[in-house]
Structures are given as structure tokens and as C-alpha cells.
Design a protein around this motif. Structure first.
Motif, short mmCIF file in Angstrom:
data_model
loop_
_atom_site.label_atom_id
_atom_site.label_comp_id
_atom_site.label_asym_id
_atom_site.label_seq_id
_atom_site.Cartn_x
_atom_site.Cartn_y
_atom_site.Cartn_z
N LEU A 121 0.87 -0.97 -0.10
CA LEU A 121 -0.07 0.13 -0.11
C LEU A 121 1.05 1.08 0.13
O LEU A 121 0.59 2.26 -0.84
N ASN A 122 2.01 1.27 0.90
CA ASN A 122 2.74 2.41 0.79
C ASN A 122 3.34 2.55 -0.44
O ASN A 122 3.45 3.83 -1.03
N THR A 125 0.64 4.02 -3.02
CA THR A 125 0.10 5.14 -2.79
C THR A 125 1.41 6.32 -2.86
O THR A 125 1.09 7.31 -3.56
N GLU A 126 2.66 5.78 -2.64
CA GLU A 126 3.78 6.80 -2.99
C GLU A 126 3.66 7.00 -4.72
O GLU A 126 4.15 7.94 -5.31
N ALA A 129 1.07 9.45 -5.60
CA ALA A 129 1.40 10.73 -5.07
C ALA A 129 2.60 11.28 -6.21
O ALA A 129 2.57 12.37 -6.68
N LYS A 133 2.39 14.83 -8.26
CA LYS A 133 3.16 15.75 -8.06
C LYS A 133 3.43 17.06 -8.55
O LYS A 133 3.33 17.19 -9.98
N VAL A 137 -5.01 21.36 -9.49
CA VAL A 137 -6.26 20.73 -8.73
C VAL A 137 -6.97 20.11 -9.65
O VAL A 137 -7.58 18.79 -9.56
N TRP A 164 -1.75 31.41 -1.09
CA TRP A 164 -0.31 31.18 -1.40
C TRP A 164 -0.16 29.96 -1.82
O TRP A 164 0.76 29.79 -2.76
N ALA A 165 -1.01 28.84 -1.53
CA ALA A 165 -0.63 27.62 -2.10
C ALA A 165 -1.13 27.26 -3.50
O ALA A 165 -0.77 26.58 -4.24
N PHE A 166 -1.80 28.17 -4.03
CA PHE A 166 -2.07 28.32 -5.46
C PHE A 166 -1.51 29.25 -6.41
O PHE A 166 -1.56 29.38 -7.59
N VAL B 68 -5.34 5.93 4.63
CA VAL B 68 -4.51 5.61 3.28
C VAL B 68 -4.52 7.00 2.49
O VAL B 68 -3.36 7.21 1.98
N THR B 71 -1.66 8.69 3.68
CA THR B 71 -0.23 8.22 3.52
C THR B 71 0.02 9.08 2.03
O THR B 71 0.99 9.20 1.77
N ILE B 72 -0.96 9.01 1.06
CA ILE B 72 -1.00 9.60 -0.04
C ILE B 72 -0.26 11.21 0.12
O ILE B 72 0.83 11.52 -0.48
N PHE B 75 3.27 12.03 0.99
CA PHE B 75 4.43 11.84 -0.18
C PHE B 75 4.58 13.27 -1.03
O PHE B 75 5.40 13.26 -2.00
N LEU B 76 3.74 14.19 -0.49
CA LEU B 76 3.49 15.39 -1.33
C LEU B 76 4.34 16.71 -0.59
O LEU B 76 4.44 16.36 0.67
N PHE B 78 4.10 20.23 1.30
CA PHE B 78 3.19 20.82 1.95
C PHE B 78 2.15 21.69 1.10
O PHE B 78 1.16 21.80 1.37
N LYS B 79 2.77 22.51 0.43
CA LYS B 79 1.94 23.40 -0.53
C LYS B 79 0.98 22.70 -1.24
O LYS B 79 -0.31 22.97 -1.34
N GLN B 80 1.42 21.43 -2.02
CA GLN B 80 0.35 20.58 -2.72
C GLN B 80 -0.67 20.23 -1.78
O GLN B 80 -1.80 19.95 -2.07
N VAL B 82 -1.80 21.47 0.97
CA VAL B 82 -2.90 22.48 1.25
C VAL B 82 -3.74 22.52 0.06
O VAL B 82 -5.29 22.65 0.36
N ARG B 83 -3.24 22.09 -1.12
CA ARG B 83 -4.30 22.41 -2.18
C ARG B 83 -5.13 21.31 -2.47
O ARG B 83 -6.42 21.30 -3.09
#
Lengths: 172, 255
Positions: A121-122, A125-126, A129, A133, A137, A164-166, B68, B71-72, B75-76, B78-80, B82-83
Motif C-alpha cells: 500500500l505504501n 500510494t507513493e 503521489a 506531484k 487541482v 499562497w498555495a495556488f 490511506v 499516506t498519499i 508523499f507530497l 506541503f504546498k500541494q 494544502v491544495r
């Protein structure tokens, strides 16, 4: 369905797993026990071992060979002394993901969650992700198939709160 | 002759067919029972089975347990992370309960880096100052609104000896300590200007894993070091006196 009683094999014990679409897989016991879901099936029920078919309702037979291959290899990596070089593990993991589409990856995450195996699972999921990356959105929504259930006003409010995050996003 | 055969068939076949049906029923029942036993997760499995066929149309991922999805997120950057709060109501909930707070390069972006290094001039400088102060405020609010924090991380290439920046980090670190976190990592890659570790960190009852790099560590003056939960200690290019090290390792030897 349950196999005949002639299977008093002297070699490695096998366990039959049944995928969601009914296909059967004969798996060596230690490999099957990598899956917590299968393990919990037998805990306190040792007599039932031989002829039982373990149904795995959330795992399609399409993914079973790859998943079993992951367990086989990673349990071998763990047991090996000295531990395998990082490149070898990396090479296996990369090959594992190579031709997997986003949909297949998602289905395998569901399967790994059902099988309740932290390592798989890890790993998956990685991988998911990594595929989202630095993506927008909209991209992430499409990737996971997430339905946006915010009203436009709600969404605007959350975006404004986290302005700020966008900043500086490429929309792909 | 024909009726006799029929009778014979009736006599022989029916029990046989019933036997088969019974056998089938038993196997089905057994498998049904066993799948009920082998289902530790909360998802309706039949439901999922139907949905797997059209994964691109149905939002499978959001049905996964919160852990779960966390966990996803882990791996990102922090800024993402938050998004992801804007993806859907489910993901907003997942973000709100995410028990990790991180200040990394995605938060302190390149423009801010230039500003903190003191390379902004005139109007740009004023604009960046405003932006930065707003960000500090916002990040602190995020931190304080977490229902629970397990892990607090600062991972930056450089520590900037700018009063507002230092007091912002200080305030975050102290808040995290007060929230009974289990893991803390303060990692400044370039150790030229070390970050002065708030001494309160060394009096945390809850910290199990502490990783420090590029920090200046002094013992708290008023009270002694108390790290009763400490299991793992990573020190890397730390600025401190010898007795600090022995004092810290003393707590490790307890376990």
C-alpha cells in the motif's frame, strides 16, 4: 470451488485464492500470508487450511499475478543477508510500475487496501503521489476521478483562504 | 417400459441432483461466510466490485479510509497538500485531520528566499514583506487549527537570521511541543547559521523521535532536560557543548 481431498502435498503448502471475477490462484502459503486479510482468515482456524478457497472480493484477477510477484520478491528481499543493494529493489519497483496505467494503479491501491498489506500500500500510494506531484487541482481531480461537490462559492472561499498555495501553478 | 424408465430416473436422479445442489449451496455458503470473516475493512465489498469495472467514472480513491489518503498526502510537498483541500468536501475533511505540519521549500518559495536573504529592494521588498507576514499568519492558523498533530517538520536548505522569520519558527515549534507531538524534525541543510533550538523542545514529554540538523542546542536553564518518551535521536552538524550530547543520550538509555 474447493479442491478434491487428494492434495496431501508434501512440498510447500498452497492456498487457493479467488479473485473478484472468480479466477483461482494457487499461492505458496508464506506468500499468501503476506496479506493480512488472508492471514486473518486462518487465524484460529488452522484446520480449515487445506481445502479452503479464500475469496478476495476487491482484487481483480488482472492484478493478481503482479501483486503476488511483488510479495514474492519483497519477502525475498527482506529475508536476504546481506540485504539486496538499493538499486536492485529500485529496479524491481520501477519495472513493476512501468506499464501500469493510472486506472490500473488506482485499482491496485484498492486491492492493497483490501489485502491490508502496508508495504504494498505504501509503495503504490507513493507511486500515485509521484504521478500527481506539482499538478493542478483539475489534474488531480481527473487523475483520481474525484467529483467536485463544492459550490463555486465554497470553492472560491477555500481557494482565497489558501491563496499562497495556488500561486504559480502550471495547469496541466 | 417408458413409465418404468421415468420412475427409475426419478428414483435415481433426484437424490443425485439434490445432493449436487446441497453441495453447491454449502460451498457457496461457506465462501460467503468466509468472505464476511475476511473483510477487515469498512468498505462495502460488493459495492466496490461493481465499481471497479468503471474506475474512470467513479471516484474510488475517496472511499479509501482516511489513513490511506493521509499516506498519499505524506508523499507530497506541503504546498500541494494544502491544495488538496479544494478537491472535494471529502478531501477537505482529509486535509483538516492530516496530523502532520511541515515547513519545506514549497512553503518558503524562491521569491521568499530572495526576500529573506535580503536581496529585495524598494517596493519589491515592501510587497514581499507584506506577503511573507501574511503567509506566517496563515501557516500559524493552519497549525493551530489541527485537531491533532503527530509530526512537525521544518526542512529547509538555510535558516535565515531574520527576526520575523525566527520568531515565526519559534512560535510554531513551541506550539507543536505544547500539542504533544510524537515526531519532530528540524533540518537546516546549510549549517553556517544555525537555528537556535527553543529549549522547551528538550522538555517534551511526548516526543519519541527527534531529528536535528543545523541547529544550535543549549540546555534549558530553569528546568532539566526531560525527554521520557524519546526512542530515536538523530543529531547532525549540531552546534552545542559536550555535556548537552551526554545529557540527551542519557534519556535514550532509559528504554
Amino acid at each position: 470451488m474447493a479442491s478434491s481431498s487428494s492434495s496431501s502435498s508434501t512440498q510447500v503448502k498452497k492456498i487457493t485464492l479467488k479473485a473478484a471475477d472468480g479466477k483461482h490462484f494457487e499461492v505458496e502459503e508464506p506468500v499468501a500470508m503476506e496479506m493480512e486479510t488472508v492471514k486473518s482468515f486462518f487465524v484460529g482456524n488452522e484446520d480449515a487450511m487445506k481445502d479452503m478457497v479464500v475469496p478476495l472480493l476487491n482484487v481483480s484477477s488482472e492484478h493478481m499475478p503482479a501483486i503476488l510477484d511483488f510479495y514474492r520478491n519483497h519477502s525475498e528481499f527482506r529475508k536476504r543477508t546481506p540485504p539486496p543493494p538499493a538499486e536492485e529493489v529500485k529496479a524491481f519497483n520501477e519495472a513493476f510500475l512501468e506499464n501500469k496505467s493510472d486506472e490500473q494503479l488506482m485499482e491496485m491501491i484498492m486491492a492493497a487496501n483490501f489485502l491490508n498489506t502496508k508495504e504494498l500500500l505504501n509503495f503504490l500510494t507513493e507511486a500515485a503521489a509521484n504521478r500527481i506531484k506539482n499538478k493542478s487541482v483539475e489534474y488531480v481531480r481527473a487523475f483520481f476521478g474525484i467529483e467536485n461537490d463544492f459550490t463555486p462559492e465554497e470553492e472560491a472561499r477555500i481557494r482565497a483562504e489558501n491563496e499562497w498555495a495556488f500561486d504559480g501553478l502550471d495547469e496541466d | 417400459m417408458l413409465p418404468k424408465l421415468k420412475l427409475f430416473l426419478k428414483g435415481c436422479c433426484w437424490p443425485w441432483i439434490w445432493g449436487c445442489l446441497l453441495l453447491l449451496w454449502n460451498t457457496m455458503r461457506w465462501e460467503w461466510l468466509s468472505c464476511a470473516m475476511a473483510k477487515p475493512h469498512q468498505m462495502g465489498s460488493l459495492d466496490i466490485m461493481e465499481k471497479t469495472r468503471s474506475v474512470e467514472e467513479v471516484d474510488l480513491i475517496s472511499e479509501l479510509p482516511e489513513g490511506v489518503l493521509h499516506t498519499i498526502l505524506s508523499f507530497l510537498q506541503f504546498k500541494q497538500i494544502v491544495r488538496t483541500s479544494v478537491l472535494s468536501t471529502r478531501w477537505e475533511e482529509v486535509w483538516r485531520t492530516y496530523p502532520v505540519f511541515t515547513i519545506d521549500e514549497s512553503v518558503i518559495n524562491f521569491d521568499m528566499y530572495i526576500y529573506l536573504r535580503g536581496d529585495c529592494e524598494g517596493e519589491d521588498n515592501e510587497e514581499m514583506r507584506r506577503k511573507t507576514m501574511k503567509l506566517y499568519e496563515h501557516l500559524e492558523r493552519i497549525l493551530r487549527n489541527r485537531p491533532s498533530i503527530q509530526k512537525f517538520t521544518i526542512e529547509l536548505s538555510v535558516f535565515f537570521k531574520v527576526p520575523e522569520f525566527e520568531s515565526f519558527l519559534h512560535s510554531c515549534v513551541c506550539y507543536a511541543i505544547g500539542s504533544n507531538i510524537k515526531k519532530m524534525k528540524l533540518d537546516f541543510e546549510c549549517e553556517n547559521i544555525p537555528y537556535h533550538l527553543p529549549p522547551i523542545v528538550l522538555c517534551s514529554k511526548s516526543i519519541e523521535v527527534l531529528k536535528l540538523r543545523g541547529c544550535e542546542v543549549e540546555l534549558p536553564t530553569a528546568s532539566n532536560v526531560k525527554l521520557p518518551s524519546l526512542r530515536k535521536l538523530h543529531l547532525f552538524t549540531i552546534d552545542c557543548e559536550d555535556h548537552v550530547i551526554s545529557n540527551l543520550f542519557f534519556w535514550l538509555s532509559f528504554d
